[in-house]
Design an enzyme around this catalytic site. Sequence first.
Site, mmCIF file in Angstrom:
data_model
loop_
_atom_site.group_PDB
_atom_site.id
_atom_site.type_symbol
_atom_site.label_atom_id
_atom_site.label_comp_id
_atom_site.label_asym_id
_atom_site.label_seq_id
_atom_site.Cartn_x
_atom_site.Cartn_y
_atom_site.Cartn_z
ATOM 1 N N ARG A 55 0.829 -1.211 0.000
ATOM 2 C CA ARG A 55 0.000 0.000 0.000
ATOM 3 C C ARG A 55 0.862 1.259 0.000
ATOM 4 N NH1 ARG A 55 -5.312 1.891 0.677
ATOM 5 N NH2 ARG A 55 -6.140 -0.230 0.631
ATOM 6 N N GLU A 436 -9.807 5.987 6.966
ATOM 7 C CA GLU A 436 -8.357 6.230 6.914
ATOM 8 C C GLU A 436 -7.933 7.488 6.150
ATOM 9 O OE1 GLU A 436 -6.607 1.704 7.131
ATOM 10 O OE2 GLU A 436 -7.733 2.295 5.360
#
Length: 504
Positions: A55, A436
């Site tokens: 990520r 997030e």
Amino acid sequence: MLDRDEDMLVTGGRHPFYGRYKVGFMKSGKVVALEVTYYSNAGNSMDLSLSIMERALFHMENSYSIANIRGRGYVCKTHLPSNTAFRGFGGPQGMLIAESWMSDVALSLGLPAEQVRRLNMYIQGERTPYSQILDHITLDRCWDQCLEISSFTQRRAGIETYNRDHRWTKRGLSVVPTKFGISFTAAFLNQAGALAHIYTDGSVLLTHGGTEMGQGLNTKMVQVASRTLGIPSSKIHITETSTNTVPNTSPTAASASSDLNGAAVHNACEILLHRLEPYKTKNPKGCWEDWVNAAYFDRVNLSANGFYKTPDLGYDFETNTGRPFNYFSYGVACSEVEIDCLTGSHKNIHTSIVIDVGNSLNPALDIGQVEGGFMQGVGLYTLEELKYSPEGYLFTRGPGMYKIPAFGDIPTDLTVSLLRDAPNDKAIFSSKAIGEPPLFLAASVFFAIKDAIIAARKESGLSGPFRLDSPATPERIRNACEDRFTKLCPPAEPGTFTPWAVVV
């Protein structure tokens, strides 16, 4: 149960990252090439470190379009406790390094950082380094609105006046964008189930595969069921998540819980609505309870399983093809800070945030998530630091030595605005994930501190790029503000002393 100091001693946290980069850019500030390498401290086991590095690499360019780009990631095994998943899952680390080289480009050219950032931002239809085309991009709208509501131009002028008049306190201003991909990067996790029961008194019992941990997931699921079934939310009740009702649940993570579980709840409710449709047609003037009772006496099943899987997902690292993310959440934050050049302490004066959450399922919850995520990021980028002995013993155990955000760290003036008229056709009721994406917006505080340090360094005749590691603790701020006092005590040469602490 462990005491706080024991817990911090043995429990892993967010992965510390070290980044090295080479950047090619034009005199205008346009970045044309980037080579970046990440090293993450995984601790003593792999855990989720590989996925976190993936990520980070997916977010290595943050919100910027770069024609030629190469990223590498190395997961480093160390003798420390194994680090693990945390809010952002590698994205905040990758994006902070991206903003660091963007800041260095601006400093090298002597251009305002906001001008260089704006010049390099993605536009509609451009392609990411992992070959995903960006559609429905709202970065430019978020950016323009953020500059407007923060009164950026006037604030910048005021800061320049303040800095001219003050030698030992300086103010800084920064505006930072974010682009966060929504989906589990492991395609099989992008699924969710739900179970809905209708009882003869008209009440509905709902179970879904997400875990309520204070983020308001259950509230949103009740709203989805209420909107789908067309009944008041007071008739809908939720039972605690359990695998004896909804099996094989995916983690409540990756910001995707409302998307996945909301779609599964919607699916279950639609199945039930379809079964009730004949009774609504027979008795159009009846109420919800009438239709439910008629169906019950007609021996219709008033229980349904819902299921959802995110379509068209999957990415191949070998061929650099596929869609790793269902869509992207966008946001921009503008922050102003004041630093004390002699002590290194700082005050958060102002932050304005504009974030794209599509058509919000619950604006009050979403604004709360933005505020909470932002403050968690303030801790990450300005306060929270782990220090180990060279033998690997943790010194910072507990609140006496490890500082987390408190009331005084909240910006004196904090404004959160949800972008209007930006529906998202890829999630439930045109909403977007919110868990997030806001955390990285706290990097605007970090780079506002760096902007203030630049003003302090100018007083000492210093210009150009310099290194400021995260978190921007008082000692780092003080040492970066080089002046006649820091020259009286130069750092010792490596090898002439025994280090008492290792920062990771």
